[in-house]
Design a protein around this motif. Structure first.
Motif, PDB file in Angstrom:
ATOM      1  N   LEU A 150       0.843  -1.186   0.000  1.00  0.00           N
ATOM      2  CA  LEU A 150       0.000   0.000   0.000  1.00  0.00           C
ATOM      3  C   LEU A 150       0.884   1.244   0.000  1.00  0.00           C
ATOM      4  N   VAL A 151       0.806   2.016  -1.086  1.00  0.00           N
ATOM      5  CA  VAL A 151       1.535   3.278  -1.164  1.00  0.00           C
ATOM      6  C   VAL A 151       0.534   4.401  -0.871  1.00  0.00           C
ATOM      7  N   ALA A 152       0.702   5.067   0.259  1.00  0.00           N
ATOM      8  CA  ALA A 152      -0.228   6.123   0.666  1.00  0.00           C
ATOM      9  C   ALA A 152       0.160   7.420  -0.031  1.00  0.00           C
ATOM     10  N   VAL A 153      -0.686   7.886  -0.934  1.00  0.00           N
ATOM     11  CA  VAL A 153      -0.360   9.079  -1.730  1.00  0.00           C
ATOM     12  C   VAL A 153      -0.764  10.330  -0.945  1.00  0.00           C
ATOM     13  N   SER A 154       0.258  11.019  -0.433  1.00  0.00           N
ATOM     14  CA  SER A 154       0.030  12.120   0.514  1.00  0.00           C
ATOM     15  C   SER A 154       0.075  13.494  -0.138  1.00  0.00           C
ATOM     16  N   LYS A 155       0.094  13.541  -1.463  1.00  0.00           N
ATOM     17  CA  LYS A 155       0.176  14.839  -2.160  1.00  0.00           C
ATOM     18  C   LYS A 155      -0.915  15.793  -1.671  1.00  0.00           C
ATOM     19  N   THR A 156      -0.550  17.040  -1.522  1.00  0.00           N
ATOM     20  CA  THR A 156      -1.388  18.153  -1.028  1.00  0.00           C
ATOM     21  C   THR A 156      -1.627  18.106   0.485  1.00  0.00           C
ATOM     22  N   PHE A 157      -1.289  17.009   1.147  1.00  0.00           N
ATOM     23  CA  PHE A 157      -1.464  16.917   2.605  1.00  0.00           C
ATOM     24  C   PHE A 157      -0.135  17.162   3.305  1.00  0.00           C
ATOM     25  N   GLY A 158      -0.195  17.824   4.444  1.00  0.00           N
ATOM     26  CA  GLY A 158       1.011  18.223   5.157  1.00  0.00           C
ATOM     27  C   GLY A 158       1.674  17.080   5.903  1.00  0.00           C
ATOM     28  N   PRO A 159       2.868  17.381   6.454  1.00  0.00           N
ATOM     29  CA  PRO A 159       3.657  16.372   7.166  1.00  0.00           C
ATOM     30  C   PRO A 159       2.906  15.719   8.328  1.00  0.00           C
ATOM     31  N   GLU A 160       1.956  16.435   8.936  1.00  0.00           N
ATOM     32  CA  GLU A 160       1.245  15.837  10.079  1.00  0.00           C
ATOM     33  C   GLU A 160       0.397  14.641   9.624  1.00  0.00           C
ATOM     34  N   TYR A 161      -0.029  14.660   8.368  1.00  0.00           N
ATOM     35  CA  TYR A 161      -0.787  13.529   7.836  1.00  0.00           C
ATOM     36  C   TYR A 161       0.136  12.320   7.619  1.00  0.00           C
ATOM     37  N   VAL A 162       1.343  12.611   7.172  1.00  0.00           N
ATOM     38  CA  VAL A 162       2.323  11.533   6.979  1.00  0.00           C
ATOM     39  C   VAL A 162       2.644  10.891   8.324  1.00  0.00           C
ATOM     40  N   ARG A 163       2.838  11.744   9.329  1.00  0.00           N
ATOM     41  CA  ARG A 163       3.155  11.209  10.674  1.00  0.00           C
ATOM     42  C   ARG A 163       2.007  10.367  11.209  1.00  0.00           C
ATOM     43  N   ALA A 164       0.777  10.841  11.008  1.00  0.00           N
ATOM     44  CA  ALA A 164      -0.383  10.087  11.516  1.00  0.00           C
ATOM     45  C   ALA A 164      -0.483   8.727  10.815  1.00  0.00           C
ATOM     46  N   GLN A 218       9.166  18.891  -5.866  1.00  0.00           N
ATOM     47  CA  GLN A 218       9.395  19.973  -4.907  1.00  0.00           C
ATOM     48  C   GLN A 218       8.609  19.780  -3.620  1.00  0.00           C
ATOM     49  N   GLU A 219       7.324  19.481  -3.782  1.00  0.00           N
ATOM     50  CA  GLU A 219       6.472  19.246  -2.606  1.00  0.00           C
ATOM     51  C   GLU A 219       7.001  18.053  -1.798  1.00  0.00           C
ATOM     52  N   ALA A 220       7.422  17.030  -2.502  1.00  0.00           N
ATOM     53  CA  ALA A 220       7.916  15.824  -1.825  1.00  0.00           C
ATOM     54  C   ALA A 220       9.162  16.125  -1.006  1.00  0.00           C
ATOM     55  N   LEU A 221      10.092  16.878  -1.591  1.00  0.00           N
ATOM     56  CA  LEU A 221      11.355  17.145  -0.886  1.00  0.00           C
ATOM     57  C   LEU A 221      11.102  17.877   0.424  1.00  0.00           C
ATOM     58  N   GLN A 222      10.153  18.824   0.392  1.00  0.00           N
ATOM     59  CA  GLN A 222       9.840  19.553   1.622  1.00  0.00           C
ATOM     60  C   GLN A 222       9.275  18.615   2.683  1.00  0.00           C
ATOM     61  N   LYS A 223       8.375  17.714   2.242  1.00  0.00           N
ATOM     62  CA  LYS A 223       7.740  16.795   3.185  1.00  0.00           C
ATOM     63  C   LYS A 223       8.740  15.774   3.723  1.00  0.00           C
ATOM     64  N   ILE A 224       9.629  15.337   2.834  1.00  0.00           N
ATOM     65  CA  ILE A 224      10.635  14.343   3.246  1.00  0.00           C
ATOM     66  C   ILE A 224      11.535  14.938   4.326  1.00  0.00           C
ATOM     67  N   SER A 225      11.918  16.201   4.150  1.00  0.00           N
ATOM     68  CA  SER A 225      12.814  16.765   5.171  1.00  0.00           C
ATOM     69  C   SER A 225      12.037  17.088   6.443  1.00  0.00           C
ATOM     70  N   ALA A 239      15.368  13.705  -7.770  1.00  0.00           N
ATOM     71  CA  ALA A 239      14.536  12.509  -7.562  1.00  0.00           C
ATOM     72  C   ALA A 239      15.402  11.300  -7.213  1.00  0.00           C
ATOM     73  N   ALA A 240      16.540  11.170  -7.900  1.00  0.00           N
ATOM     74  CA  ALA A 240      17.426  10.015  -7.652  1.00  0.00           C
ATOM     75  C   ALA A 240      17.984  10.036  -6.248  1.00  0.00           C
ATOM     76  N   GLY A 241      18.049  11.237  -5.648  1.00  0.00           N
ATOM     77  CA  GLY A 241      18.587  11.345  -4.306  1.00  0.00           C
ATOM     78  C   GLY A 241      17.554  11.166  -3.214  1.00  0.00           C
ATOM     79  N   ALA A 242      16.259  11.232  -3.575  1.00  0.00           N
ATOM     80  CA  ALA A 242      15.238  11.309  -2.531  1.00  0.00           C
ATOM     81  C   ALA A 242      14.269  10.129  -2.479  1.00  0.00           C
ATOM     82  N   PHE A 243      14.052   9.471  -3.615  1.00  0.00           N
ATOM     83  CA  PHE A 243      12.983   8.470  -3.652  1.00  0.00           C
ATOM     84  C   PHE A 243      13.532   7.042  -3.663  1.00  0.00           C
ATOM     85  N   ALA A 244      12.837   6.159  -2.938  1.00  0.00           N
ATOM     86  CA  ALA A 244      13.179   4.731  -2.948  1.00  0.00           C
ATOM     87  C   ALA A 244      12.669   4.076  -4.213  1.00  0.00           C
TER      88      ALA A 244
END
Ligand SMILES: *Cc1c(COP(=O)(O)O)cnc(C)c1O
Length: 239
Positions: A34-48, A63-70, A93-98
């Motif tokens: 299950l890949v949870a697609v968190s686009k448009t949702f903030g880091p608190e959603y990822v944590r939850a 860009q959005e992903a890099l901010q959320k990842i950090s 992308a090569a540096g940030a995504f699995a």
């Protein structure tokens, strides 16, 4: 309901749907990531969602992903890029995504491989196949996708792991079954033609409203946003 409670309840419902679809297809639900697609949702959603057991998160804009990842660097999760990737963002992308689900052209493949080699990363990649022939959609048409698969086998840093499809958006999930089935058939044809099965083991297909059908047709990764996080405030723009 708190955010944690809401996401927990949504995830329980998604996991029950996954289990029922897997049972219908005689498949092990544990073989469906299950890949949870968190686009448009903030880091608190990822944590939850991470607290509720989600280990894979998907984003469609670098860009959005890099901010959320950090912003969630202390949480142990794997990030997937599921949206279109511009060549000038290949290095980031090569540096940030699995896992990068949207490799659809040779130039992008080469850039990702070169960047990953330089950065010392080993991202998995999926070749995105365009089965609808829509001018507006990304993805490689099947013949070009086969050539791309063969090229990816020769890469030194990125690792080909499978195929991805994003069918036309329609309300009736049964209407997209032929696309999911065709992706599996293409995989089987290419394996029969000599591509090592492990390099095409993953089939990334199915979203909130149609993942049951995708599971019945062999999905190993489903990309689910709305059913976990709720409706997005505004449609996520293309990068
Ligand atoms: C947004 C998105 C999803 C998730 O869509 P939902 O309908 O919210 O589940 C899946 N795949 C891709 C490529 C996406 O951009």
């Amino acid at each position: 309901m708190s955010l944690d409670e809401r996401i927990r309840a949504n995830l329980e419902a998604v996991r029950a749907r996954v289990a029922r679809a897997a049972a219908r297809a005689g498949r092990d639900p544990g073989a469906i990531r299950l890949v949870a697609v968190s686009k448009t949702f903030g880091p608190e959603y990822v944590r939850a969602a991470a607290r509720a057991g989600v280990r894979d998160f998907g984003e469609n804009r670098v860009q959005e992903a890099l901010q959320k990842i950090s912003a969630t660097a202390d949480v142990q999760v794997a990030w997937h890029l599921v949206g279109h990737l511009q060549s000038n963002k290949a290095r980031r992308a090569a540096g940030a995504f699995a896992v990068i689900h949207s490799v659809d052209r040779r130039e992008l493949l080469d850039r990702l491989d070169r960047a990953a080699a330089e950065l010392g990363t080993r991202p998995q990649i999926l070749v995105q196949v365009d089965l609808a022939g829509e001018a507006t959609k990304f993805g490689a048409r099947p013949e070009a996708a086969k050539v791309l698969v063969e090229a990816a086998l020769g890469c030194r840093a990125v690792r080909l792991a499978g195929l991805m499809v994003l069918p036309p958006l329609v309300d009736d999930p049964e209407a997209v079954r032929p696309y999911f089935r065709r992706l599996r058939e293409l995989r089987d044809e290419w394996v029969a033609a000599g591509v090592p099965p492990a390099r095409l083991a993953e089939l990334s297909m199915g979203m909130s409203h149609d993942f049951e059908v995708a599971i019945e047709e062999g999905a190993t990764m489903i990309r689910v946003g709305t059913a976990i996080f709720g409706a997005r405030a505004a449609p996520a723009a293309e990068p």
